[in-house]
Design an enzyme around this catalytic site. Sequence first.
Site, mmCIF file in Angstrom:
data_model
loop_
_atom_site.group_PDB
_atom_site.id
_atom_site.type_symbol
_atom_site.label_atom_id
_atom_site.label_comp_id
_atom_site.label_asym_id
_atom_site.label_seq_id
_atom_site.Cartn_x
_atom_site.Cartn_y
_atom_site.Cartn_z
ATOM 1 N N GLU A 135 21.331 -30.650 -12.742
ATOM 2 C CA GLU A 135 19.999 -31.019 -12.246
ATOM 3 C C GLU A 135 20.123 -31.378 -10.779
ATOM 4 O O GLU A 135 20.767 -32.362 -10.434
ATOM 5 C CB GLU A 135 19.503 -32.266 -12.968
ATOM 6 N N ASP A 159 11.973 -43.758 -9.572
ATOM 7 C CA ASP A 159 13.404 -43.996 -9.432
ATOM 8 C C ASP A 159 13.739 -45.394 -8.939
ATOM 9 O O ASP A 159 13.031 -45.962 -8.116
ATOM 10 C CB ASP A 159 14.009 -42.959 -8.478
#
Lengths: 392, 257
Positions: free
Chosen positions: B46, B57
């Site tokens: 990824e 995040d």
Amino acid sequence: MIKIDEKGFYGKFGGAYIPEMLHPNIEELRENYEQIIATPEFQKEFRGLLKDFVGRPTPLYFASRLSEKYGAKIYLKREDLCHTGAHKVNNTVGQIIMAKKLGKKRIIAETGAGQHGVATATVCALMGMDCTIYMGAVDIQRQRPNVERMKILGAKVVPATSGSQTLKDATNEAMRQWINNPVDTHYIIGSVVGPHPYPEMVARFQSVISEEIKWQLKEKEGTENPDIVIACVGGGSNAAGAFFHYYNVPQVRLVAAEAAGLGVTSGKSAATTVLGTSGILHGSKTLLMQTEDGQVVEPHSISAGLDYPGIGPVHAHLFDIGRAEFVAVEDEDAMKAGIELSRTEGIIPAIETAHAIHALNLIEYSKDDIIVINLSGRGDKDLDTYIKWGGY
Amino acid sequence: MNRIDNLFQTKKERVLSIYFTAGFPKLKDTLPIMQAIESAGADIIEVGVPYSDPIADGPTIQDSNQIALDNGMSLKKLFEQLQDMRQTVSLPVVLMGYLNPIIQYGMEAFCKKCQEIGVDGLILPDLPMQQYLDEFKEVFDKYDLRNTFLISPQTSEKRIREIDTHSNGFIYMVSAHSITGARTGISEEQIAYFQRVEAMNLKNPRLIGFGISDSETFTTASKYGNGAIIGSAFIKKIKESQNLKSDIESYIQSVIH
């Protein structure tokens, strides 16, 4: 017609571009908020608190010396007289009642200048709810009195240390913390930004401003409709409130004053409609200051409340269709306008608000025109900035 | 055949996907890191497209995004770096990124470029399902890109069914209601959620992410899903690394075995 559609868009702008983790929260709010606002019980509590706690209606004051100076009939909508010193509290009162009805126990919020943080901490104290405010580390430095105010009111103030450490980053941090605490926590967004339904919900709570302007002006001038309404725009909540009942009255000109910072071409600016292009920030599609590569640009304004790289989607739409006129006001001119208002009317405005005052120099009008300026906040919190600037 | 489809046809358990941010720790590390992930024995790569405002995040990945941007990484730069990746990388490659940089590049141009260089799938955390269906599904399909949605413990059964219907590739199960890098270990409450979703017999494979960092958490996650995704823990490992290739290989092997 200026109206939000079913998917939360004003024309091309708006929507809810959010991580799946926030979907249940946003859905819960979207499904319930209109119905909750419509109940007589909500309205009774909301209206009661606006009257007795906030001190509404705020005066619509005829500024005679300013009018004489500029050659127009200038009224000031005195949101600076609201409890806590700015219009922000109209929204936090509405949202905290909403949060209670949704069974939430804890409140989080972002703040730039600290006005929304103080307004949130205030209603949390009023309702006995746990309160955490996220604020950019840079803003914590330049808005010290408001930080202490929040702490006195029992709120926890957490610095956002990423990026430019201002309002944008505080908003990122609040969203992250909402993802971490989705069940018991309500996020009180302070402006007409964020994912649908926030922009519309906040605008509706702030719409009390133009609701009052209408009947107050009717009493004083025999008409509900001024020729021009002026307000400053960072995210744009005070402007949305002042424009709301005039969106669809075409003969009323709407003027939005953005922060040009050190000048729109200086690289140190927050004039989003001049420098921005369509993009996604904080959950909605709007005009956004960004690089060609889609990275959000760090804005600059002397006023923390306008130091934001986007604008609410409704304002992006008003700009897009030409319904509102946007002017960009530089730091220096805003500071001078703040001093000017102080000395002609005895009102020290917030520096955000001073941008709206300077707009009088940037638009055309005639001497019979009725102009309403939304005096969104008072300058107490900005004394340090006035002192440092020193030009008085 | 799309490499993600191919992978899950032949491997149904202990699938390991490794996330890292492109252009981190150094601008030119992107391709060498991908090669090391492959030689270490992981199953999916990824590649994070850095963004200035990554709202899903935590601090570790925020930092890596900022460092990558400061290094000069951009979507254009990334495509340049990955132009010939299929000469040396055979694993499925998924790009993970926030919507705004991609929209500025142009969604169709982006998808076309992805197919051209051999990208197999996309994870766009701030692209909601409805917007995907209304605006982008057609173009994803046209360029044979699998789209992965996230689900969390708060996602209702009804919504999980809808997501399963509209997903292809795999479903990304966020292990707790949190941003990335916020948790370590797996609680009983999380296991109850894994079991609840497992019992739904979804058509798509499930990879569990957020809070996976070592052999133990990887094994637990693999028990209730088809495998797991490691992000923040991997970023921490490579941040201070003096020898990327050997550090990546020893870390990934310690997780797998």
